[in-house]
Design a protein around this motif. Structure first.
Motif, PDB file in Angstrom:
ATOM      1  N   MET A 119       0.796  -1.312   0.024  1.00  0.00           N
ATOM      2  CA  MET A 119       0.052  -0.159  -0.063  1.00  0.00           C
ATOM      3  C   MET A 119       0.891   1.351   0.083  1.00  0.00           C
ATOM      4  SD  MET A 119      -3.187   0.708   2.715  1.00  0.00           S
ATOM      5  CE  MET A 119      -2.757   2.071   3.591  1.00  0.00           C
ATOM      6  N   ASP A 120       0.462   1.943  -0.861  1.00  0.00           N
ATOM      7  CA  ASP A 120       1.221   3.566  -0.790  1.00  0.00           C
ATOM      8  C   ASP A 120       1.322   4.171   0.512  1.00  0.00           C
ATOM      9  OD1 ASP A 120       2.129   3.393  -3.344  1.00  0.00           O
ATOM     10  OD2 ASP A 120       0.744   4.900  -4.042  1.00  0.00           O
ATOM     11  N   GLY A 121       2.232   4.731   0.718  1.00  0.00           N
ATOM     12  CA  GLY A 121       2.420   5.255   2.112  1.00  0.00           C
ATOM     13  C   GLY A 121       3.029   4.787   3.288  1.00  0.00           C
ATOM     14  N   GLN A 122       2.948   3.269   3.055  1.00  0.00           N
ATOM     15  CA  GLN A 122       3.509   2.468   4.223  1.00  0.00           C
ATOM     16  C   GLN A 122       5.072   2.289   4.280  1.00  0.00           C
ATOM     17  OE1 GLN A 122       1.636  -1.559   3.450  1.00  0.00           O
ATOM     18  NE2 GLN A 122       0.206  -0.804   5.281  1.00  0.00           N
ATOM     19  N   LEU A 123       5.298   2.985   5.594  1.00  0.00           N
ATOM     20  CA  LEU A 123       6.986   3.055   5.779  1.00  0.00           C
ATOM     21  C   LEU A 123       7.450   1.910   6.011  1.00  0.00           C
ATOM     22  CD1 LEU A 123       6.620   6.623   7.581  1.00  0.00           C
ATOM     23  CD2 LEU A 123       7.681   6.155   5.309  1.00  0.00           C
ATOM     24  N   LEU A 124       6.828   0.802   6.552  1.00  0.00           N
ATOM     25  CA  LEU A 124       7.186  -0.282   7.280  1.00  0.00           C
ATOM     26  C   LEU A 124       6.774  -1.744   6.684  1.00  0.00           C
ATOM     27  CD1 LEU A 124       6.973   0.894  11.056  1.00  0.00           C
ATOM     28  CD2 LEU A 124       9.120   0.879   9.695  1.00  0.00           C
ATOM     29  N   ALA A 125       6.254  -1.635   5.393  1.00  0.00           N
ATOM     30  CA  ALA A 125       5.767  -2.760   4.689  1.00  0.00           C
ATOM     31  C   ALA A 125       7.016  -3.772   4.579  1.00  0.00           C
ATOM     32  CB  ALA A 125       5.525  -2.423   3.251  1.00  0.00           C
ATOM     33  N   GLY A 126       6.390  -5.115   5.025  1.00  0.00           N
ATOM     34  CA  GLY A 126       7.459  -6.209   5.058  1.00  0.00           C
ATOM     35  C   GLY A 126       8.235  -6.542   6.320  1.00  0.00           C
ATOM     36  N   GLU A 170      -7.727  -7.055  14.312  1.00  0.00           N
ATOM     37  CA  GLU A 170      -9.259  -6.747  13.868  1.00  0.00           C
ATOM     38  C   GLU A 170      -9.282  -5.637  12.878  1.00  0.00           C
ATOM     39  OE1 GLU A 170     -11.890  -5.093  16.994  1.00  0.00           O
ATOM     40  OE2 GLU A 170     -11.547  -6.963  18.043  1.00  0.00           O
ATOM     41  N   ASN A 171      -8.139  -4.895  12.653  1.00  0.00           N
ATOM     42  CA  ASN A 171      -7.864  -3.935  11.548  1.00  0.00           C
ATOM     43  C   ASN A 171      -7.085  -4.695  10.109  1.00  0.00           C
ATOM     44  OD1 ASN A 171      -9.161  -1.602  12.467  1.00  0.00           O
ATOM     45  ND2 ASN A 171      -7.620  -1.157  13.963  1.00  0.00           N
ATOM     46  N   GLY A 172      -6.657  -5.775  10.274  1.00  0.00           N
ATOM     47  CA  GLY A 172      -6.299  -6.616   9.259  1.00  0.00           C
ATOM     48  C   GLY A 172      -4.817  -6.877   9.495  1.00  0.00           C
ATOM     49  N   GLY A 173      -4.208  -6.302  10.719  1.00  0.00           N
ATOM     50  CA  GLY A 173      -2.820  -6.331  10.757  1.00  0.00           C
ATOM     51  C   GLY A 173      -2.330  -7.714  11.591  1.00  0.00           C
ATOM     52  N   GLN A 174      -1.069  -8.136  11.629  1.00  0.00           N
ATOM     53  CA  GLN A 174      -0.627  -9.111  12.145  1.00  0.00           C
ATOM     54  C   GLN A 174       0.067  -8.874  13.570  1.00  0.00           C
ATOM     55  OE1 GLN A 174       1.196 -12.717  10.115  1.00  0.00           O
ATOM     56  NE2 GLN A 174       0.546 -11.581   8.081  1.00  0.00           N
ATOM     57  N   ALA A 175      -0.309  -9.440  14.767  1.00  0.00           N
ATOM     58  CA  ALA A 175       0.299  -8.950  16.053  1.00  0.00           C
ATOM     59  C   ALA A 175       0.495 -10.027  17.055  1.00  0.00           C
ATOM     60  CB  ALA A 175      -0.524  -7.744  16.563  1.00  0.00           C
ATOM     61  N   LEU A 176       1.485 -10.243  17.683  1.00  0.00           N
ATOM     62  CA  LEU A 176       1.642 -11.294  18.867  1.00  0.00           C
ATOM     63  C   LEU A 176       1.883 -10.343  20.064  1.00  0.00           C
ATOM     64  CD1 LEU A 176       2.696 -13.898  19.704  1.00  0.00           C
ATOM     65  CD2 LEU A 176       4.905 -13.124  18.962  1.00  0.00           C
ATOM     66  N   ALA A 177       1.096 -11.062  21.101  1.00  0.00           N
ATOM     67  CA  ALA A 177       1.272 -10.374  22.571  1.00  0.00           C
ATOM     68  C   ALA A 177       2.011 -11.347  23.363  1.00  0.00           C
ATOM     69  CB  ALA A 177      -0.157 -10.314  23.221  1.00  0.00           C
ATOM     70  N   VAL A 178       3.060 -10.811  23.876  1.00  0.00           N
ATOM     71  CA  VAL A 178       4.211 -11.426  24.681  1.00  0.00           C
ATOM     72  C   VAL A 178       4.289 -10.659  26.086  1.00  0.00           C
ATOM     73  CG1 VAL A 178       6.604 -12.120  24.839  1.00  0.00           C
ATOM     74  CG2 VAL A 178       5.702 -11.621  22.549  1.00  0.00           C
ATOM     75  N   HIS A 194      -0.002  -0.324  11.191  1.00  0.00           N
ATOM     76  CA  HIS A 194      -0.978   0.652  10.138  1.00  0.00           C
ATOM     77  C   HIS A 194       0.185   0.678   9.091  1.00  0.00           C
ATOM     78  CE1 HIS A 194      -3.448   3.826   8.320  1.00  0.00           C
ATOM     79  NE2 HIS A 194      -2.250   4.546   8.270  1.00  0.00           N
ATOM     80  N   HIS A 195       1.463   1.097   9.296  1.00  0.00           N
ATOM     81  CA  HIS A 195       2.326   1.136   8.491  1.00  0.00           C
ATOM     82  C   HIS A 195       3.000  -0.167   7.525  1.00  0.00           C
ATOM     83  CE1 HIS A 195       3.275   5.567   7.891  1.00  0.00           C
ATOM     84  NE2 HIS A 195       2.661   5.592   8.948  1.00  0.00           N
ATOM     85  N   GLY A 196       2.213  -1.098   8.130  1.00  0.00           N
ATOM     86  CA  GLY A 196       2.597  -2.481   7.373  1.00  0.00           C
ATOM     87  C   GLY A 196       3.443  -3.377   7.906  1.00  0.00           C
ATOM     88  N   ALA A 197       3.796  -3.086   9.140  1.00  0.00           N
ATOM     89  CA  ALA A 197       4.851  -3.890   9.930  1.00  0.00           C
ATOM     90  C   ALA A 197       3.998  -5.150  10.598  1.00  0.00           C
ATOM     91  CB  ALA A 197       5.488  -3.479  11.029  1.00  0.00           C
TER      92      ALA A 197
END
Ligand code: NAD
Length: 256
Positions: free
Chosen positions: A1-8, A54-62, A30-33
């Motif tokens: 996505m355009d404007g994503q500073l942390l894609a990948g 819920e917003n479509g991101g990937q996250a791990l709680a530690v 939000h920036h793709g991380a």
């Protein structure tokens, strides 16, 4: 996505249950991380990770206590096991301790503040950098210091001020040690930011919102998002020639 500073990229944020850390984790996602959110408060990071998912991101709680080296090593290991790599870290967990004049400041308070704010950042750097070196991964690390890492504060928080000056020193040392291996290390130095930590300081009578706002030429407190924006930029390739800096995000506090 355009404007994503942390894609990948994969990012690890400590103190991500609340305040600046929570806002940073959400903005990085939000920036793709893909983000690992670490904190002693597992419920808090689980809620924030769920909100990111819920917003479509990937996250791990530690669940992690940055005072404990084994725990910090495990936190890095779990992040890499889940996402396969580690590119960005925001070492942000911190406490302000109880306020009292230096001659009445207790040894226990001093040790608690230094252990979380300074030893905790050192342990995170140690294990994050070890991984980056072993895997040959370049990376960007941001340590949350404070405007109180650049100037003194007349608020009875000598341990806090000393710990944050220490974080700035540690940042400069680490930046120089690893610059040739492609690892950048910077600090952000927020002024007064509206978070639960600051709310507690105000409730306990340590200071007032008016006093803090008047210390900042901009005349108001920061929102956590305004600090998170700086952390994201320092983690991103957009800041590829920036290392060893202590970036004040303080509404002009430290340039008066
Ligand atoms: P906060 O209290 O909202 O969040 C701090 C988080 O750190 C909490 O979730 C807490 O559970 C976690 N934490 C505390 N000890 C920990 C430990 N041992 N291991 C792992 N996690 C731990 O506070 P905040 O205002 O968002 O502060 C974040 C960072 O920003 C801190 O380092 C703080 O010193 C720094 N800072 C804050 C301000 C401000 O005005 N709020 C200003 C300058 C710097």
């Amino acid at each position: 996505m355009d404007g994503q500073l942390l894609a990948g990229k994969v990012a690890l944020i400590t103190g991500a249950a609340s305040g600046i850390g929570a806002s940073t984790a959400k903005l990085m996602a939000h920036h793709g991380a893909r983000v690992a959110l670490a904190d002693v408060d597992l419920k808090g990071v689980a809620e924030n990770a769920a909100a990111i998912a819920e917003n479509g991101g990937q996250a791990l709680a530690v669940e992690a206590d940055v005072r404990d080296g084994q725990c910090v090593a495990e936190m890095v290991k779990r992040t890499v096991e889940r996402f396969g790599r580690l590119d960005c870290c925001v070492n942000n967990a911190g406490i302000d301790g109880s306020a009292s004049p230096l001659h009445e400041y207790t040894e226990e308070n001093w040790r608690d503040v230094l252990e979380v704010n300074l030893t905790g950042v050192w342990l995170c750097l140690k294990h994050e950098i070890s991984y980056m070196l072993e895997q040959g991964v370049t990376g960007s690390i941001v340590n949350t210091a404070s405007a109180a890492g650049l100037v003194g504060l007349p608020l009875g928080v000598s341990g806090y001020v000393a710990s944050k000056h220490g974080v700035v020193g540690l940042t400069r040392a680490a930046a120089l040690e690893y610059v040739r291996q492609g690892i950048r290390v910077n600090a952000i130095c927020p002024g007064a930011v509206r978070t639960p930590m600051l709310d507690d300081a105000i409730t306990s009578g340590m200071t007032t919102e008016a006093e803090l706002s008047s210390m900042q030429p901009i005349g108001r407190l920061a929102a956590p998002r305004e600090v998170a924006e700086a952390a994201v930029w320092l983690c991103a390739d957009a800041s590829s020639f920036v290392t060893g800096q202590a970036l004040a995000v303080d509404g002009g506090w430290t340039v008066q």
